[in-house]
Write an enzyme that holds these catalytic residues in place. Structure first.
Site, PDB file in Angstrom:
ATOM      1  CG  ASP A  81      -1.754   1.188   1.416  1.00  0.00           C
ATOM      2  OD1 ASP A  81      -1.589   2.152   0.635  1.00  0.00           O
ATOM      3  OD2 ASP A  81      -2.588   1.191   2.345  1.00  0.00           O
ATOM      4  CG  HIS A 129      -6.596   3.717   4.613  1.00  0.00           C
ATOM      5  ND1 HIS A 129      -5.252   3.473   4.489  1.00  0.00           N
ATOM      6  CD2 HIS A 129      -6.726   4.625   5.602  1.00  0.00           C
ATOM      7  CE1 HIS A 129      -4.589   4.198   5.388  1.00  0.00           C
ATOM      8  NE2 HIS A 129      -5.458   4.912   6.075  1.00  0.00           N
ATOM      9  CG  ASP A 175      -5.511   0.519   0.986  1.00  0.00           C
ATOM     10  OD1 ASP A 175      -5.316  -0.720   0.953  1.00  0.00           O
ATOM     11  OD2 ASP A 175      -5.575   1.158   2.040  1.00  0.00           O
ATOM     12  CG  ASP A 176      -3.097  -3.410  -0.022  1.00  0.00           C
ATOM     13  OD1 ASP A 176      -2.053  -3.195   0.589  1.00  0.00           O
ATOM     14  OD2 ASP A 176      -4.222  -3.411   0.522  1.00  0.00           O
ATOM     15  CG  ASN A 180      14.845 -10.694   0.683  1.00  0.00           C
ATOM     16  OD1 ASN A 180      14.001 -10.301   1.478  1.00  0.00           O
ATOM     17  ND2 ASN A 180      15.686 -11.674   0.958  1.00  0.00           N
ATOM     18  CE1 TYR A 183      -2.964  -1.329  11.681  1.00  0.00           C
ATOM     19  CE2 TYR A 183      -3.416   1.016  11.500  1.00  0.00           C
ATOM     20  CZ  TYR A 183      -3.642  -0.292  11.103  1.00  0.00           C
ATOM     21  OH  TYR A 183      -4.546  -0.534  10.109  1.00  0.00           O
ATOM     22  CE  LYS A 219      -5.269  -5.670  11.113  1.00  0.00           C
ATOM     23  NZ  LYS A 219      -4.428  -6.401  12.055  1.00  0.00           N
ATOM     24  CD  GLN A 258      -8.727 -27.915 -12.429  1.00  0.00           C
ATOM     25  OE1 GLN A 258      -9.547 -27.139 -11.985  1.00  0.00           O
ATOM     26  NE2 GLN A 258      -9.042 -29.173 -12.713  1.00  0.00           N
ATOM     27  CG  ASP A 301     -11.948   2.823   6.748  1.00  0.00           C
ATOM     28  OD1 ASP A 301     -12.679   3.585   6.076  1.00  0.00           O
ATOM     29  OD2 ASP A 301     -10.964   3.216   7.397  1.00  0.00           O
TER      30      ASP A 301
HETATM   31  C1  F6R Z   1      -7.458  -0.403   8.183  1.00  0.00           C
HETATM   32  C2  F6R Z   1      -7.287   0.889   7.526  1.00  0.00           C
HETATM   33  C3  F6R Z   1      -8.177   2.004   7.881  1.00  0.00           C
HETATM   34  C4  F6R Z   1      -7.440   3.068   8.695  1.00  0.00           C
HETATM   35  C5  F6R Z   1      -8.372   4.230   9.077  1.00  0.00           C
HETATM   36  C6  F6R Z   1      -7.612   5.378   9.746  1.00  0.00           C
HETATM   37  O1  F6R Z   1      -6.530  -1.333   7.710  1.00  0.00           O
HETATM   38  O2  F6R Z   1      -6.390   1.066   6.724  1.00  0.00           O
HETATM   39  O3  F6R Z   1      -9.334   1.570   8.553  1.00  0.00           O
HETATM   40  O4  F6R Z   1      -6.901   2.500   9.855  1.00  0.00           O
HETATM   41  O5  F6R Z   1      -8.984   4.777   7.920  1.00  0.00           O
HETATM   42  O6  F6R Z   1      -6.575   5.742   8.901  1.00  0.00           O
HETATM   43  P1  F6R Z   1      -5.523   6.890   9.200  1.00  0.00           P
HETATM   44  O7  F6R Z   1      -4.936   6.608  10.550  1.00  0.00           O
HETATM   45  O8  F6R Z   1      -4.534   6.735   8.083  1.00  0.00           O
HETATM   46  O9  F6R Z   1      -6.257   8.196   9.154  1.00  0.00           O
HETATM   47 MG    MG Z   2      -4.059   2.082   3.214  1.00  0.00          MG
HETATM   48 MG    MG Z   3      -4.848  -2.166   2.220  1.00  0.00          MG
END
Ligand code: F6R
Ligand code: MG
Ligand code: MG
Length: 365
Positions: free
Chosen positions: A11, A18, A52-53, A104, A228, A231, A241, A286
């Protein structure tokens, strides 16, 4: 012909918040990989997104953990971060946890699932990609696909699968691994993988041929960064197969939107909703968490596809059930088990609140 299939994701900026990946990031990623294809580093590639990835699906002959291929992925993510910064996308560069590339991308933020194998006469592979959930989300489906006869009838009636599979499980807290034999050790296996925040199925192997059947990403961003940072949003490759479960057996576990850790602020339990790529746009609270499945046939390492497997109508009920479960869980608001237990939450104000109120606590009795 020996092929390595590498799925590397990160991401590097969300659009909006997100919820999605901006098309310009996909375009920039495509430029990097097209150049690597021209230079002969890659045999083929497909750039996509899940929520968002940004997802780089690549085939090559450099083997697993190749410095060149991992550097290509890293440089691609750095290039896409520049675009994300120009557009002021949310959390630009959030998963790039190291200042510079070393040998890596493992341990540097991006998620990686890779496997090297001899391409079969017909080589069907499914690439699973998830958003708003943690590494460990693949434990339940991998168990069902490779060890549960109620899911995979091939385990019962197909001669080339009847002997079962080996599960390589990683303890990501103590950095240890162990292998279990299915079916005879499934009770032991389940003691561990039923706790997916710590024990993760890293790979699955065919017992007779020793061939790799599945590989998942087990990177936990919070353990890498010590805080944090988003995620894990893991990925997983499953071969299908022949001596491996059929495509329908590989997809079947996702007909149940099973509960996973993630969703809002990485701190909630929510149903994993199987979706087509166009619907991998977590919105409500979210979420709820999403999973996509892209199917490919390999031909001399060329990625013939993708087919967007969860676009099919047969997953409509799972999506409906996921929305019903989301209603039910959301009604619990900030209470467990919708909110994750204290030690599993990715966000918490507990230390600050505790500090403020410490003096007001008095002993019981
Ligand atoms: C969960 C995720 C979102 C953010 C939330 C707050 O994986 O990405 O739920 O945790 O939108 O985001 P920030 O802290 O970036 O404002
Ligand atoms: Mg994100
Ligand atoms: Mg994501």
């Amino acid at each position: 012909m020996k092929i390595t299939l590498s799925v590397i994701k990160a991401d590097v900026g969300g659009y909006v918040g997100h919820s999605d990946c901006h098309p310009q990031l996909l375009t920039r990623a495509d430029e990097y990989l097209a150049k690597a294809l021209g230079d002969g580093l890659l045999i083929d590639y497909h750039v996509t997104k899940c929520g968002d990835d940004l997802q780089l699906i690549m085939t090559h002959q450099q083997g697993e953990d190749s410095k060149e291929v991992h550097k290509l992925a890293w440089d691609t993510f750095v290039g896409c971060t520049e675009v994300a910064k120009q557009l002021k996308l949310h959390g630009a560069g959030q998963d790039l946890l190291a200042d510079a590339f070393s040998s890596n991308v493992r341990g540097m933020g991006p998620g990686v699932s890779e496997m090297e194998f001899e391409e079969r006469g017909s080589e069907a592979v499914i690439v699973f990609m998830a958003d708003k959930t943690s590494a460990g989300a693949w434990n339940l489906p991998l168990y069902k696909i490779f060890a549960d006869p109620f899911n995979t009838i091939g385990l019962v009636i197909a001669e080339n699968m009847h002997q079962g599979f080996l599960f390589e499980v990683h303890d990501i807290k103590d950095a240890k691994k162990i292998t279990f034999k299915a079916p005879e050790e499934i009770y032991d296996l389940l003691v561990f993988i039923g706790a997916p925040s710590r024990y993760m199925v890293k790979a699955v192997y065919h017992r007779e041929t020793g061939n790799i059947a599945a590989a998942s990403s087990t990177q936990r961003l919070s353990l890498i960064a010590g805080r944090y940072v988003g995620k894990d949003d893991p990925v997983c490759i499953v071969r299908s197969q022949g001596e491996f479960p059929a495509v329908g057996e590989v997809l079947e576990p996702f007909s149940l939107p099973f509960l996973v850790a993630g969703w809002m602020r990485g701190s909630h339990l929510g149903p994993l909703m199987p979706v087509a790529m166009a619907d991998s746009t977590p919105a409500r609270f979210d979420g709820p968490p999403r999973v996509m499945a892209f199917g490919f046939q390999l031909s001399g390492g060329k990625l013939v596809g993708p087919r967007d497997m969860f676009a099919d109508k047969s997953f409509d009920n799972a999506r409906q059930q996921a929305n019903d479960v989301a209603d039910y869980l959301r009604a619990h608001g900030p209470f467990e088990p919708h909110r994750l237990p204290l030690e599993e939450m990715e966000y918490t104000t507990m230390p600050q609140v505790m500090k403020k109120l410490e003096a007001k606590f008095t002993p019981l009795g």
